[in-house]
Design a protein around this motif. Structure first.
Motif, PDB file in Angstrom:
ATOM      1  N   LEU A  36      39.450  46.342  42.797  1.00 43.66           N
ATOM      2  CA  LEU A  36      40.052  45.054  42.461  1.00 43.66           C
ATOM      3  C   LEU A  36      40.150  44.892  40.941  1.00 43.66           C
ATOM      4  O   LEU A  36      39.265  45.338  40.208  1.00 43.66           O
ATOM      5  CB  LEU A  36      39.209  43.911  43.045  1.00 43.66           C
ATOM      6  CG  LEU A  36      38.800  44.060  44.514  1.00 43.66           C
ATOM      7  CD1 LEU A  36      37.991  42.853  44.963  1.00 43.66           C
ATOM      8  CD2 LEU A  36      40.028  44.243  45.405  1.00 43.66           C
ATOM      9  N   GLY A  94      43.603  45.162  44.873  1.00 42.44           N
ATOM     10  CA  GLY A  94      43.621  43.704  44.750  1.00 42.44           C
ATOM     11  C   GLY A  94      43.820  43.300  43.306  1.00 42.44           C
ATOM     12  O   GLY A  94      43.280  43.935  42.389  1.00 42.44           O
ATOM     13  N   MET A 120      44.703  38.897  45.918  1.00 45.28           N
ATOM     14  CA  MET A 120      43.342  38.597  46.403  1.00 45.28           C
ATOM     15  C   MET A 120      42.952  37.122  46.296  1.00 45.28           C
ATOM     16  O   MET A 120      41.932  36.717  46.862  1.00 45.28           O
ATOM     17  CB  MET A 120      42.301  39.484  45.736  1.00 45.28           C
ATOM     18  CG  MET A 120      42.211  39.330  44.253  1.00 45.28           C
ATOM     19  SD  MET A 120      41.373  40.736  43.530  1.00 45.28           S
ATOM     20  CE  MET A 120      39.785  40.034  43.162  1.00 45.28           C
ATOM     21  N   GLY A 277      39.915  40.659  48.907  1.00 47.91           N
ATOM     22  CA  GLY A 277      40.130  41.998  48.336  1.00 47.91           C
ATOM     23  C   GLY A 277      39.967  43.062  49.418  1.00 47.91           C
ATOM     24  O   GLY A 277      40.742  44.028  49.480  1.00 47.91           O
TER      25      GLY A 277
END
Ligand code: NDP
Length: 289
Positions: A36, A94, A120, A277
């Motif tokens: 992420l 994400g 996300m 995520g």
């Protein structure tokens, strides 16, 4: 009546433990973990504090997390180009744009450039649309945290009067759809409700009351129906203290359950970001289809 205090830190820990197991399972199944990226513009101290807690939670769960800090004077065009690069990068699952953004940046316009399958925070219009139709697991984080708190009480929403105070795009509006999906009868109050002198009346109906305004002690304890579930989303700095939007001491004598501020909704919100995520990762890896 004395309310049960809904401990956000304990709930956050429980949810983190369950996500940690899921990430370990996914690692075996997909041969990797979600990666992420949080895009932050400038270095505002409260934004940095939130990013630090994201990093801590991500590490605990076993997710890879990067913070990309861009200069405060970055142009919208360059920011969009940066986001597009992340969209095109298959190793990134994400992406989020950290709020607040400087005044010259259009948050919604940039948020809509995030690929919906990598969004996300659940802020992309495509995901908001899908959420209304009950068609996605990527849900705006604060409303998702509110729902987790309500679920933790064991109180069923079906047929209950749920009253939200505040109709912002990130909290009140999406939350109204999540409550409706569980068959609550939903009322959304806002500034015009207060101006019309009707806020107290609506609040008095609530079996489940969620307040997301940003005004300290806006909701007085004696407005609350005996036995209501009270979720206080507000975060207000008063002197050196952080308080919510509900007058906590008097409200806890009326409610059956109540979230404290701090330590209520906040600690769960960051876990919801990680959950999104993970859902984004699953979407891209086509797991669970
Ligand atoms: P916004 O300022 O975007 O929205 C506030 C809402 O409250 C608006 O819908 C506004 O109506 C309404 N409002 C303002 N005054 C009144 C009033 N007197 N009576 C009724 N409604 C009123 O805030 P956010 O939704 O972004 O955040 C709300 C609070 O939640 C803040 O304290 C914020 O810090 C906190 N927060 C906490 C999070 C967490 O994870 N714990 C995450 C996000 C926010 P109108 O627009 O019509 O004026």
């Amino acid at each position: 009546m004395m309310a049960t205090i809904l401990d956000g830190k304990a709930l956050s820990q429980k949810l983190q433990d369950s996500l940690k197991k899921e990430v370990a399972r996914l690692k075996g199944e997909a041969g990797g973990v979600p990666h992420l990226v949080n895009v932050m513009i400038g270095k505002e101290p409260s934004a940095c504090a939130y990013a630090n807690s994201q990093k801590r939670v991500a590490e605990y769960i076993g997710i890879s997390y990067d913070l990309e800090t861009l200069p405060a004077n970055i142009t919208q065009k360059d920011l969009v180009a940066f986001v597009k690069k992340l969209d095109a990068d298959a190793s990134v699952h994400g992406v989020m744009l950290h709020k607040p953004v400087p005044a010259h940046i259009d948050y919604r316009a940039v948020g809509n450039q995030i690929d919906p399958s990598k969004d996300m925070e659940g802020v992309n219009v495509a995901n908001i649309g899908k959420m209304i139709l009950g068609d996605t697991k990527i849900i705006p984080c604060t409303p998702a945290a509110v729902m987790e708190h309500i679920h933790s009480t064991g109180v069923l929403l079906r047929g209950k009067e749920a009253v939200i105070v505040g109709h912002s795009e990130i909290v009140g509006k999406p939350l109204s759809m999540l409550l409706l999906a569980e068959y609550a009868t939903v009322t959304v109050c806002h500034i015009a409700t207060s101006e019309a002198g009707k806020l107290t009346e609506h609040i008095g109906w609530a079996d489940v009351l969620i307040v997301a305004v940003g005004k300290p002690a806006l909701v007085k304890g004696d407005w609350i129906k005996e036995g209501a579930v009270v979720i206080d989303v507000g975060i207000n700095r008063v002197g050196d203290r952080i308080v919510g939007d509900v007058e906590f001491e008097s409200a806890k004598r009326r409610a059956s359950f109540i979230t404290p501020v701090p330590g209520g909704v906040g600690p769960v919100t960051v876990v919801m970001l990680m959950r999104n995520g993970i859902e984004a990762f699953k979407l891209q890896k086509r797991i669970g289809f």
